[in-house]
Design an enzyme around this catalytic site. Structure first.
Site, PDB file in Angstrom:
ATOM      1  N   HIS A  82      -3.238  -8.540   1.552  1.00  0.00           N
ATOM      2  CA  HIS A  82      -2.542  -7.531   0.731  1.00  0.00           C
ATOM      3  C   HIS A  82      -1.180  -8.053   0.251  1.00  0.00           C
ATOM      4  O   HIS A  82      -0.700  -7.653  -0.811  1.00  0.00           O
ATOM      5  CB  HIS A  82      -2.286  -6.260   1.557  1.00  0.00           C
ATOM      6  CG  HIS A  82      -3.428  -5.278   1.554  1.00  0.00           C
ATOM      7  ND1 HIS A  82      -3.889  -4.661   0.414  1.00  0.00           N
ATOM      8  CD2 HIS A  82      -4.178  -4.777   2.565  1.00  0.00           C
ATOM      9  CE1 HIS A  82      -4.871  -3.829   0.723  1.00  0.00           C
ATOM     10  NE2 HIS A  82      -5.084  -3.882   2.030  1.00  0.00           N
ATOM     11  N   GLN A 118       0.820  -1.218   0.000  1.00  0.00           N
ATOM     12  CA  GLN A 118       0.000   0.000   0.000  1.00  0.00           C
ATOM     13  C   GLN A 118       0.852   1.265   0.000  1.00  0.00           C
ATOM     14  O   GLN A 118       0.335   2.349  -0.266  1.00  0.00           O
ATOM     15  CB  GLN A 118      -0.942   0.016   1.211  1.00  0.00           C
ATOM     16  CG  GLN A 118      -2.005  -1.084   1.146  1.00  0.00           C
ATOM     17  CD  GLN A 118      -2.941  -0.977   2.333  1.00  0.00           C
ATOM     18  OE1 GLN A 118      -2.656  -1.507   3.403  1.00  0.00           O
ATOM     19  NE2 GLN A 118      -4.057  -0.285   2.147  1.00  0.00           N
ATOM     20  N   CYS A 149     -10.717  -0.103   3.478  1.00  0.00           N
ATOM     21  CA  CYS A 149      -9.293  -0.208   3.172  1.00  0.00           C
ATOM     22  C   CYS A 149      -8.793   1.168   2.766  1.00  0.00           C
ATOM     23  O   CYS A 149      -9.461   1.867   2.009  1.00  0.00           O
ATOM     24  CB  CYS A 149      -9.087  -1.204   2.037  1.00  0.00           C
ATOM     25  SG  CYS A 149      -7.369  -1.406   1.551  1.00  0.00           S
ATOM     26  N   LEU A 150      -7.628   1.542   3.279  1.00  0.00           N
ATOM     27  CA  LEU A 150      -7.075   2.860   2.956  1.00  0.00           C
ATOM     28  C   LEU A 150      -6.775   2.993   1.459  1.00  0.00           C
ATOM     29  O   LEU A 150      -6.679   4.102   0.950  1.00  0.00           O
ATOM     30  CB  LEU A 150      -5.802   3.119   3.777  1.00  0.00           C
ATOM     31  CG  LEU A 150      -6.016   3.218   5.295  1.00  0.00           C
ATOM     32  CD1 LEU A 150      -4.688   3.317   6.027  1.00  0.00           C
ATOM     33  CD2 LEU A 150      -6.915   4.397   5.657  1.00  0.00           C
ATOM     34  N   GLU A 186      -4.860  -7.596   6.230  1.00  0.00           N
ATOM     35  CA  GLU A 186      -3.506  -7.120   5.888  1.00  0.00           C
ATOM     36  C   GLU A 186      -2.667  -8.210   5.219  1.00  0.00           C
ATOM     37  O   GLU A 186      -1.920  -7.934   4.282  1.00  0.00           O
ATOM     38  CB  GLU A 186      -2.788  -6.581   7.131  1.00  0.00           C
ATOM     39  CG  GLU A 186      -3.463  -5.382   7.800  1.00  0.00           C
ATOM     40  CD  GLU A 186      -3.881  -4.282   6.843  1.00  0.00           C
ATOM     41  OE1 GLU A 186      -3.201  -4.052   5.825  1.00  0.00           O
ATOM     42  OE2 GLU A 186      -4.911  -3.644   7.119  1.00  0.00           O
TER      43      GLU A 186
HETATM   44 NI    NI Z   1      -6.437  -2.761   3.083  1.00  0.00          NI
END
Ligand code: NI
Length: 158
Positions: free
Chosen positions: A135, A52, A89-90, A132
């Site tokens: 990801h 991310q 989610c960011l 997480e």
């Molecule tokens: Ni996320």
């Protein structure tokens, strides 16, 4: 310590790639972990994975309100039960979705110095760990989403 730019879904395929295992527990890793924590707190998130911030390494930070957790090369080694989670989610701003996750997970990982650690999480922590870790293999919660609940839950919860 610094705030890094959070990659948004659709901006960059870095979010869709598999991350490499970390084999050097050096200053560079420590800076990455520090920056990821700063970036997560600044964005008011409960977790952040290295892709991310554009880094393809198996590194995540999590804080579900019980303090900062740093996981390097994490793997889920056991899980139990199921729970229904409302996730955001960011990297997918403004969206919320319903996802089924294990109720309890046990994780093996390394800390920032390479020491082997184990951690058990339930409820929101189990949820955050699963989200997480996905990801790290290019999986975003929207891939597993059972229902888009953005309208019911609003946009501002992580
Ligand atoms: Ni996320």
């Amino acid at each position: 310590m610094a705030i890094r730019k959070i990659v948004k879904l659709g901006e960059d395929d870095v979010l869709r790639k598999h991350c490499r295992k970390v084999d050097k527990f050096d200053k560079r890793l420590h800076v990455l972990l520090d920056d990821m924590a700063d970036t997560m707190y600044e964005a008011d998130g409960a977790g952040l994975a290295a892709p991310q911030v554009g880094i393809l390494k198996r590194v995540v930070v999590i804080d579900v309100g019980e303090g900062l957790i740093e996981l390097v090369n994490p793997e889920i080694i056991a899980s139990e039960g199921t729970q229904m989670c409302i996730e955001g989610c960011l990297s997918v701003p403004g969206k919320r979705g319903k996802v089924e996750r294990p109720a309890i997970v046990r994780v093996h990982a390394q800390d920032r110095d390479g020491n082997h650690i184990e951690l058990e999480g339930e409820e929101f922590l189990a949820n955050a760990i699963c989200h997480e870790l996905d990801h790290l293999d290019g999986v975003i919660y929207v891939d597993k989403m059972l229902e888009d609940v953005t309208d019911q839950y609003g946009e501002d919860v992580e």
